[in-house]
Motif scaffolding. Structure first.
Motif, mmCIF file in Angstrom:
data_model
loop_
_atom_site.group_PDB
_atom_site.id
_atom_site.type_symbol
_atom_site.label_atom_id
_atom_site.label_comp_id
_atom_site.label_asym_id
_atom_site.label_seq_id
_atom_site.Cartn_x
_atom_site.Cartn_y
_atom_site.Cartn_z
ATOM 1 N N PHE A 123 28.533 -30.902 -43.161
ATOM 2 C CA PHE A 123 28.062 -31.695 -42.016
ATOM 3 C C PHE A 123 29.221 -32.462 -41.397
ATOM 4 N N GLN A 124 30.046 -33.046 -42.274
ATOM 5 C CA GLN A 124 31.157 -33.837 -41.749
ATOM 6 C C GLN A 124 32.190 -32.936 -41.079
ATOM 7 N N LEU A 149 10.834 -43.663 -37.756
ATOM 8 C CA LEU A 149 12.260 -43.566 -37.475
ATOM 9 C C LEU A 149 12.519 -43.284 -35.990
ATOM 10 N N LEU A 150 11.594 -42.573 -35.380
ATOM 11 C CA LEU A 150 11.741 -42.295 -33.959
ATOM 12 C C LEU A 150 11.437 -43.521 -33.112
ATOM 13 N N ALA A 185 21.572 -30.369 -43.496
ATOM 14 C CA ALA A 185 22.306 -30.834 -44.669
ATOM 15 C C ALA A 185 21.356 -31.467 -45.694
ATOM 16 N N VAL A 186 20.308 -32.095 -45.214
ATOM 17 C CA VAL A 186 19.342 -32.707 -46.132
ATOM 18 C C VAL A 186 18.327 -31.674 -46.628
ATOM 19 N N GLY A 237 12.029 -33.091 -45.379
ATOM 20 C CA GLY A 237 13.391 -33.651 -45.397
ATOM 21 C C GLY A 237 14.082 -33.436 -44.059
ATOM 22 N N PHE A 293 12.682 -33.042 -41.172
ATOM 23 C CA PHE A 293 11.981 -33.833 -40.155
ATOM 24 C C PHE A 293 12.442 -35.289 -40.196
ATOM 25 N N ILE A 294 12.491 -35.838 -41.415
ATOM 26 C CA ILE A 294 12.869 -37.252 -41.534
ATOM 27 C C ILE A 294 14.292 -37.467 -41.034
ATOM 28 N N THR A 295 15.185 -36.584 -41.455
ATOM 29 C CA THR A 295 16.577 -36.745 -41.044
ATOM 30 C C THR A 295 16.707 -36.573 -39.529
ATOM 31 N N LEU A 312 10.160 -40.488 -49.434
ATOM 32 C CA LEU A 312 9.715 -39.086 -49.442
ATOM 33 C C LEU A 312 9.999 -38.421 -50.790
ATOM 34 N N ALA A 325 26.652 -40.526 -45.625
ATOM 35 C CA ALA A 325 27.361 -39.387 -45.037
ATOM 36 C C ALA A 325 26.826 -39.025 -43.660
ATOM 37 N N VAL A 326 25.499 -39.020 -43.521
ATOM 38 C CA VAL A 326 24.910 -38.512 -42.285
ATOM 39 C C VAL A 326 24.826 -39.584 -41.205
ATOM 40 N N LEU A 364 13.979 -41.425 -46.738
ATOM 41 C CA LEU A 364 14.207 -40.277 -47.607
ATOM 42 C C LEU A 364 13.821 -40.604 -49.046
ATOM 43 N N GLY A 401 8.738 -40.199 -40.236
ATOM 44 C CA GLY A 401 9.376 -39.580 -39.080
ATOM 45 C C GLY A 401 9.061 -40.337 -37.798
ATOM 46 N N THR A 432 14.450 -37.078 -37.234
ATOM 47 C CA THR A 432 13.894 -38.238 -36.520
ATOM 48 C C THR A 432 14.817 -39.441 -36.640
ATOM 49 N N ALA A 433 15.404 -39.605 -37.845
ATOM 50 C CA ALA A 433 16.296 -40.753 -38.040
ATOM 51 C C ALA A 433 17.465 -40.666 -37.065
ATOM 52 N N LEU A 434 18.057 -39.470 -36.968
ATOM 53 C CA LEU A 434 19.219 -39.327 -36.100
ATOM 54 C C LEU A 434 18.815 -39.486 -34.638
ATOM 55 N N LEU A 462 17.159 -44.042 -42.679
ATOM 56 C CA LEU A 462 17.120 -42.733 -43.321
ATOM 57 C C LEU A 462 17.083 -42.901 -44.837
ATOM 58 N N LEU A 493 26.858 -32.000 -47.300
ATOM 59 C CA LEU A 493 27.349 -33.222 -46.660
ATOM 60 C C LEU A 493 28.770 -33.010 -46.142
ATOM 61 N N GLY A 507 22.879 -32.524 -39.415
ATOM 62 C CA GLY A 507 22.430 -33.460 -40.443
ATOM 63 C C GLY A 507 21.109 -33.048 -41.080
#
Lengths: 564, 572
Positions: free
Chosen positions: A279-280, B278-279, A289-290, A45, A47-49, B299, B58-59, B296, B275, A51-53, B292, A276, A286
């Motif tokens: 985080f805000q 997304l990168l 937070a996940v 979780g 890692f995914i977040t 996953l 949110a994120v 997510l 991952g 990478t997304a950010l 995301l 969340l 982030g």
């Protein structure tokens, strides 16, 4: 109530704790499995977040870097460690359970050996055996179901709450408390709620068995008298009562499972909302937070084991209680005096009441004199108490009234094993162990040579039969001597008796299952062997006995006042 | 009401088919369990989607906290739904299992009644009772857990796969690649469990046998002073069992470890793929469109994709246990059935027909000389007929034919003008059935409506009154099981009291005085005479001179082939 539950389990828990090191290693492996599950989901979780950010930043043309190798390796490592630790945990813990089973059986058996003969012979053997083995099997799961899972869950809660508290102390505390309450509800709460129904289950199953056996035994009468349907209905009512209890237990467990799922998942949602918001407010990143709610989610696996185990708490305690009880009733206390030479046995107005049937004395006001070397026959219809007399003389049983003396010494004051060494008692029931012919014979005299074994076999006319067996003396006799016919098994027990060479010989229905010719042959063997020993022979009439000097017919005074 | 399925008599019935055939008795509960399990899967999908959506807004989108309230609130009913459907699946499964088990128990009772006391005599009551108790209970897990789970195991992963496919086909492909492996997993797990089960059962039985053998022979061990060494043997056997068993477990657990491994690896592969996607490291296929939210969600769903299968693997031993039990149960239940014998408790004697009428009756036990060939015998009302002859000459068989426990190979047996077995009669044999219960319960076994006075009266007639008077609670005092505490003669007299309580006009007695003490014998003979005085018809198999003397007629049976009827003592 609870306190007494733990008291009941204490002796068995103590047995568990003898393997302390194994237990902790097992729990550690279980905790590693849960930890890996938490780790896998949490790192994934995160890692995914992350990478997304980072991906969004890169897409927006902002320079950003992310170390993908460490989390990537972490994910792979956790995936592997989950599998490996789970496999090792199962193997290791099953090994532990099997070790415990061995201990349990040995301990239970050891206790049983101290029970008096009265207890063992008078309990309904088959029912009792069934129950004993299934009770022991219930207890061998004590560790894997009731002991380890709550501990592992508690460890998991501490781990996850601690992880959250690293970032958000207050949230960590709240979630930790919430999960702790849930843990108590799923263990202690559920055990309390389902205790009674679950404790009754095995009792009711046993009752169903007893009534079914009765139904079958009475089938002739029930069919003929036309009351079969009536009795079938009664049996079905008993089944329904059992089923009602079963569904009660299942309902409790199902509710607990629902509560568990709801509790865990709502903790996930609460954590998520808290992270969340944090985080805000820029308190945490982030990815964190996940990651935190996912850690809570992974705990579900550990909690899922609890309801089924604790729904059957009552049954486990009931099993332990029964096993404790088995050892409670009247132990036979051994005396210390040495056994007299050439004992003169005397039964003086003895009375025997078995604990299960206090209203029905098995023997009342019975007197018998056995000077050394005398041969006495005891005859009478079955159920009159003849075998009880044999038990008294052998010392397996002490009377509840009157006295049994050997040369003026009360039998109860004489060292039991020394006395038993003098006695050769062929019980009514043929007891052979599922081992070789030789080891069944050697029970009587472990140091006997093969020649001596062949000699006694010759005396009872079994030598040619045994010589033809594939393994001769080493051939297994089968469960309960099944490889042999009833008469052959009977002769084998007689051979065992001859090998023992006792002073006092008790023969209970010695010729049952033997044809006349064989019986006559054995009579002749006994005629040579008996002089110089005391004989008490028991049968339904004198034709079933070897030659005796005196014949006592029972009832001398019947077991119960009769109408005439 | 269930009937014994005649279609099951075909020889190709496997335990598996028999189990499936019993499913129709579950009253739809099995289907409800399946429905509950499937909806549970949907609620899980919804929950995960909402969580992923919350995180995304949110994120990534920095949504106002206020806008998160609605999806957060929507999670409450979803979580409730998830929990409740889970509980519903369990209770519905239990209901299905309970209905099936209770139908099978009914079938067993009916089958036993059909077979009757004589044909069941070959099997031990304890063994048959374990069918009623253990074997029926062994069916529980199969209907309650395994069957619903088997379908859930297909439906839920399929739904997840479809959803993931709509999100990212490449991720779905990873799962799909694992999907064909699922049957392989199942086979692996199945083979492992089956092997485990077979070997385990044998070993358990061997060890249990060793253990019970020692307990059963405890008296002998005491007598020979061998208890100490026996304890050592018990410990050694248990240890040997452990070592053998672990060898099996090492292999058996491997199959589920493979399942575990694939589940973990799938999560790991998906996490890394998502991952990298997304990168922006993967610039082809659907990876470029990953967000995301989708990442997510995929996953979160990956473990749920494998969860039903892991649950099924846990229930696999339920299936093996049920198959084992089914094999035993169907052997008894599926054999050809005849019309059930039901006796009308109030059937009245018809007209002036003789009490017993045997016309050309031929009967033989399988593989032996016929007990009777073309036998004709008429017994008038109020007669006391004695059946004499050496043991094995068929006295008991003749009584069993009259009672309707056996059907003749040829000819006809009628009782008061009706076929034998259609109306109640009084029966007493050498080993009367005494149940664990009070005196009253024992008497009411064959006369459910008997009043206290009637029971006392019947006991007076059999000379048990003085014994009853010594009982602390009178008729409500428990009787020792199996007549323990009652002498054989007293038990026999209690059975005679049952005869007095029954209204039946025909009384069949099999050696009522054999092996009795003089007191009981006198009471029994006196009682029989009283029954004659009441106008009942008695047929007695006996050697007893006094009974032969009292009989109005004696039929002598011979070995090996009867039948010669000789006019006996006409005592009237």
């Amino acid at each position: 109530m609870k306190q007494s539950d733990f008291d009941t389990l204490t002796p068995w828990l103590r047995l568990l704790l003898q393997q302390r090191r194994r237990l902790w290693v097992g729990i550690l492996l279980m905790a590693m499995t849960v930890g890996s599950a938490v780790g896998l989901l949490t790192v994934s979780g995160w890692f995914i977040t992350a990478t997304a950010l980072t991906g969004l930043l890169l897409a927006a043309g902002i320079a950003a870097t992310l170390d993908i190798y460490v989390p990537g390796a972490g994910i792979r490592a956790f995936a592997l460690s989950r599998t490996v630790s789970r496999y090792l945990e199962r193997l290791y813990n099953h090994d532990t359970v099997l070790r415990l089973l061995a201990d349990l059986r040995t301990t239970a058996f050891d206790r049983l050996t101290t029970l008096s003969g009265a207890h063992l012979t008078r309990l309904r053997a088959a029912e009792w055996l069934n129950r004993l083995t299934s009770d022991i099997d219930t207890l061998d799961n004590l560790y894997l179901r009731l002991f380890a899972p709550p501990l592992v869950s508690a460890l998991g809660v501490a781990l996850v709450a601690g992880l959250i508290a690293l970032f958000l102390p207050l949230t960590g505390l709240v979630i930790g408390l919430w999960l702790a309450v849930l843990l108590v509800a799923l263990t202690w709460g559920l055990a309390r709620r389902s205790r009674r129904a679950s404790a009754e289950l095995s009792e009711r199953l046993e009752q169903l068995r007893v009534h079914t056996v009765e139904h079958l035994q009475g089938l002739s009468e029930l069919t003929a008298f036309g009351t079969l349907n009536h009795h079938q209905l009664e049996l079905q009512l008993r089944t329904q009562a059992l089923e009602q209890r079963q569904s009660e237990v299942v309902r409790h467990i199902a509710h607990a499972n629902a509560l568990g799922t709801f509790g865990i998942q709502s903790a996930v949602v609460m954590t998520l909302l808290a992270t969340l918001l944090a985080f805000q407010s820029e308190l945490i990143s982030g990815p964190v937070a996940v990651m935190l709610p996912l850690a809570v989610m992974a705990l579900g696996e550990a909690f899922a084991l609890l309801p089924k185990a604790f729904g059957h708490w009552g049954g486990t305690v009931a099993a332990a209680r029964r096993l404790n009880d088995e050892s409670a009733p009247e132990r036979l206390v051994s005396g210390t005096r040495s056994a007299p030479q050439k004992p003169h046995l005397h039964l003086d107005r003895v009375e025997v009441r078995y604990p299960a049937h206090r209203h029905w004395p098995a023997l009342t006001d019975f007197t018998l004199d056995l000077p050394y070397g005398v041969r006495v026959g005891l005859v009478g219809p079955s159920g009159i108490g003849k075998s009880t007399v044999a038990h008294l003389v052998s010392g397996l049983l002490h009377p509840t009234g009157g006295r049994v003396t050997a040369s003026e010494q009360p039998l109860a004051t004489i060292d039991r094993s020394a006395w038993l060494a003098r006695v050769g008692y062929m019980t009514q029931q043929t007891d052979l162990f599922n081992e070789s012919v030789a080891s069944n014979l050697l029970l009587a005299r472990p140091e006997a040579s093969d020649d001596e074994l062949w000699q006694v076999l010759y005396k009872v006319g079994l030598d040619s039969l045994v010589r033809e067996l594939p393994g001769q003396l080493e051939t297994p006799v089968g469960e309960g001597g099944r490889q042999f016919s009833g008469g052959e098994a009977r002769r084998l027990t007689l051979a065992r008796l001859l090998l023992k060479d006792p002073d006092i010989v008790i023969l209970d229905e010695p010729f049952s299952g033997l044809d006349t010719l064989t019986a006559d042959g054995i009579r002749a063997v006994l005629e040579d062997w008996l002089p110089g020993r005391t004989l008490l022979a028991i049968g339904h009439d004198s034709s079933a006995l070897p030659k005796v000097e005196h014949l006592v017919t029972m009832p001398v005074a019947g077991p119960l006042p009769d109408s005439r | 009401m269930a009937t014994i399925d005649t279609s099951d008599t075909r020889s190709d019935v496997t335990p598996r088919r028999w189990l499936d055939a019993q499913r129709r008795h579950d009253g739809g509960a099995g289907r409800r369990a399946l429905l509950a399990g499937a909806s549970n899967g949907l609620f899980i999908l919804l929950q995960m989607a909402l969580i992923a959506w919350l995180v995304q807004s949110a994120v990534v989108q920095y949504a106002e906290p206020a806008t998160l309230i609605w999806p957060a609130l929507a999670l409450i009913p979803v979580l409730l739904g998830r929990s409740l459907t889970q509980a519903w699946q369990e209770t519905a499964g239990q209901q299905a299992s309970q209905r099936v088990r209770s139908t099978v128990r009914e079938q067993l009772l009916r089958r036993w009644a059909e077979l009757g006391p004589v044909r069941l005599a070959g099997s031990s009551p304890a063994g048959l009772a374990s069918q009623m108790v253990e074997q029926v209970e062994a069916l529980d897990g199969y209907y309650a857990r395994f069957l619903p789970q088997m379908w859930i195991c297909v439906l839920v992963p399929l739904a997840i796969l479809l959803l993931v496919f709509s999100l990212d086909w490449l991720a779905a492909l990873f799962l799909l690649l694992a999907a064909p492996l699922i049957p392989l997993f199942m086979a692996l797990v199945g083979m492992g469990a089956e092997k485990l089960n077979q070997q385990h059962f044998q070993l358990v039985q061997r060890l249990a046998g060793h253990f019970t053998d020692r307990i059963r022979g405890m008296t002998t061990l005491h007598l020979f002073g061998q208890t100490r060494s026996a304890t050592g043997q018990v410990a050694a056997a248990a240890d040997q069992y452990r070592r053998l068993n672990l060898r099996t477990l090492r292999v058996a657990f491997l199959s589920s470890a493979v399942l575990e491994f694939f589940a973990s690896v799938a999560i790991a592969v998906l996490a890394i793929y998502i991952g990298f996607g997304l990168l922006g490291y993967i610039d082809w296929g659907p990876a470029t469109e990953l967000t995301l939210f989708t990442g997510l969600l995929i996953l979160l769903l990956a473990p749920e994709f494998f969860q039903p299968l892991r649950t099924l693997a846990q229930h696999y031993h339920d299936r093996a246990a049920a198959l084992g039990a089914a094999e035993q149960l169907m052997r008894l239940l599926a054999s050809a059935s005849e019309a059930p014998v039901e006796r009308k408790a109030t059937a009245a004697a018809e007209g002036n027909a003789p009490a017993v009428d045997l016309r050309g009756v031929t009967f033989g036990h399988k593989g032996r000389n016929p007990v009777c060939t073309d036998l004709n015998l008429t017994i008038e009302r109020g007669e006391l007929l004695a059946l004499a002859g050496p043991s094995g000459s068929g006295k008991s068989t003749l009584l069993q034919l009259m009672a309707g426990f056996l059907q003749p190979d040829a000819g006809q047996v009628t009782i008061f003008g009706q076929p034998a077995g259609e109306q109640p009669m009084a029966w007493m044999d050498q080993r009367p059935c005494l149940i664990q219960g009070t005196w009253a319960e024992n008497l009411r076994l064959t006369a459910p409506g008997a009043s206290i006075e009637q029971m006392q009266d019947a006991l007076r007639k059999t000379g048990l009154e003085s014994l009853l008077n010594t009982q602390p609670d009178g008729l409500d005092t428990p009787l020792g099981e199996g007549g323990r505490g009652l002498s054989g003669g007293q038990a026999r007299r209690l059975a005679l009291a049952r005869v007095f309580l029954a209204p039946a006009q025909l009384v069949l007695l099999d050696e009522p005085t054999t092996g009795l003490d003089a007191v009981s014998e006198a009471h029994i003979i006196q009682g029989l005479q009283q029954l004659i005085a009441e106008g009942r018809t008695l047929v007695v198999a006996t050697h007893h001179p006094q009974l032969l003397e009292a009989s109005s007629r004696t039929v002598r049976l011979e070995l090996p082939r009867p039948v010669s009827e000789e006019p006996g003592h006409e005592t009237e």
